[in-house]
Design a protein around this motif. Sequence first.
Motif, PDB file in Angstrom:
ATOM      1  N   UNK A 165       4.270  11.132 -12.796  1.00  0.00           N
ATOM      2  CA  UNK A 165       2.867  11.283 -13.283  1.00  0.00           C
ATOM      3  C   UNK A 165       2.780  12.575 -14.011  1.00  0.00           C
ATOM      4  N   UNK A 166       3.637  13.722 -13.753  1.00  0.00           N
ATOM      5  CA  UNK A 166       3.621  14.933 -14.388  1.00  0.00           C
ATOM      6  C   UNK A 166       4.105  14.980 -15.848  1.00  0.00           C
TER       7      UNK A 166
ATOM      8  N   UNK B  23       1.053  -1.122  -0.049  1.00  0.00           N
ATOM      9  CA  UNK B  23      -0.112   0.071  -0.121  1.00  0.00           C
ATOM     10  C   UNK B  23       1.001   1.027  -0.081  1.00  0.00           C
ATOM     11  N   UNK B  24       1.365   1.403  -1.034  1.00  0.00           N
ATOM     12  CA  UNK B  24       2.209   2.548  -1.412  1.00  0.00           C
ATOM     13  C   UNK B  24       1.539   3.853  -2.173  1.00  0.00           C
ATOM     14  N   UNK B  25       2.224   5.009  -1.787  1.00  0.00           N
ATOM     15  CA  UNK B  25       1.866   6.068  -2.748  1.00  0.00           C
ATOM     16  C   UNK B  25       3.017   6.115  -3.936  1.00  0.00           C
ATOM     17  N   UNK B  26       2.594   5.973  -5.096  1.00  0.00           N
ATOM     18  CA  UNK B  26       3.636   5.673  -6.034  1.00  0.00           C
ATOM     19  C   UNK B  26       4.275   7.112  -6.803  1.00  0.00           C
ATOM     20  N   UNK B  27       5.610   6.981  -6.469  1.00  0.00           N
ATOM     21  CA  UNK B  27       6.340   8.002  -7.096  1.00  0.00           C
ATOM     22  C   UNK B  27       7.298   7.470  -7.988  1.00  0.00           C
ATOM     23  N   UNK B  28       8.133   8.452  -8.714  1.00  0.00           N
ATOM     24  CA  UNK B  28       8.929   7.832  -9.834  1.00  0.00           C
ATOM     25  C   UNK B  28       9.790   6.753  -9.494  1.00  0.00           C
ATOM     26  N   UNK B  29      10.510   7.098  -8.236  1.00  0.00           N
ATOM     27  CA  UNK B  29      11.631   6.225  -7.561  1.00  0.00           C
ATOM     28  C   UNK B  29      11.024   4.999  -7.226  1.00  0.00           C
TER      29      UNK B  29
ATOM     30  N   UNK C 241       3.939  12.127 -18.072  1.00  0.00           N
ATOM     31  CA  UNK C 241       3.288  11.242 -18.707  1.00  0.00           C
ATOM     32  C   UNK C 241       2.968  11.604 -20.041  1.00  0.00           C
ATOM     33  N   UNK C 242       2.143  12.799 -20.169  1.00  0.00           N
ATOM     34  CA  UNK C 242       1.582  13.339 -21.717  1.00  0.00           C
ATOM     35  C   UNK C 242       2.915  13.743 -22.429  1.00  0.00           C
ATOM     36  N   UNK C 243       4.065  14.254 -21.653  1.00  0.00           N
ATOM     37  CA  UNK C 243       4.929  14.645 -22.511  1.00  0.00           C
ATOM     38  C   UNK C 243       5.972  13.523 -23.056  1.00  0.00           C
ATOM     39  N   UNK C 244       5.733  12.522 -22.456  1.00  0.00           N
ATOM     40  CA  UNK C 244       6.605  11.335 -23.072  1.00  0.00           C
ATOM     41  C   UNK C 244       5.875  10.369 -24.011  1.00  0.00           C
TER      42      UNK C 244
END
Length: 127
Positions: free
Chosen positions: A118-119, A65-71, A121-124
């Motif tokens: 997350x910020x 149960x984690x908050x998903x960050x890039x790392x 996603x659209x760019x890539x």
Amino acid sequence: MPCILNPARGRKAIAANPDLKALRHEQRDKKKRTASMFVKKTTGPRIAALDDGRIISVADLPLPQTRWVASRKQIVVQAVQNDLISRDDALRRYGLSPEEFDSWCMAFEKHGAPALKTTSIQKYRQL
């Protein structure tokens, strides 16, 4: 009532009294039992060396149960790529859909860790 051993009494007192000798052996055996450590057997490797020289282990994986960050996404993707955990185990453990996990893998392979933000996603996706 059991007698507590007093180290100041010495070995002669223990040898003379069989009850003290038995108690001494019980205490020693109890220490041995509590001091032992059990390692869970796993079928796969426990650690993996990454391309950049870092070493990751199963202990480095985020909690379910984690908050998903890039790392954290990056660690899970690298753990699956290096066979620390299976893909199915990662999907089940973290409640991910196959499409979501595959998108993480493709983004990481094409653009690296910044693409997992997350910020970004659209760019890539447009590239």
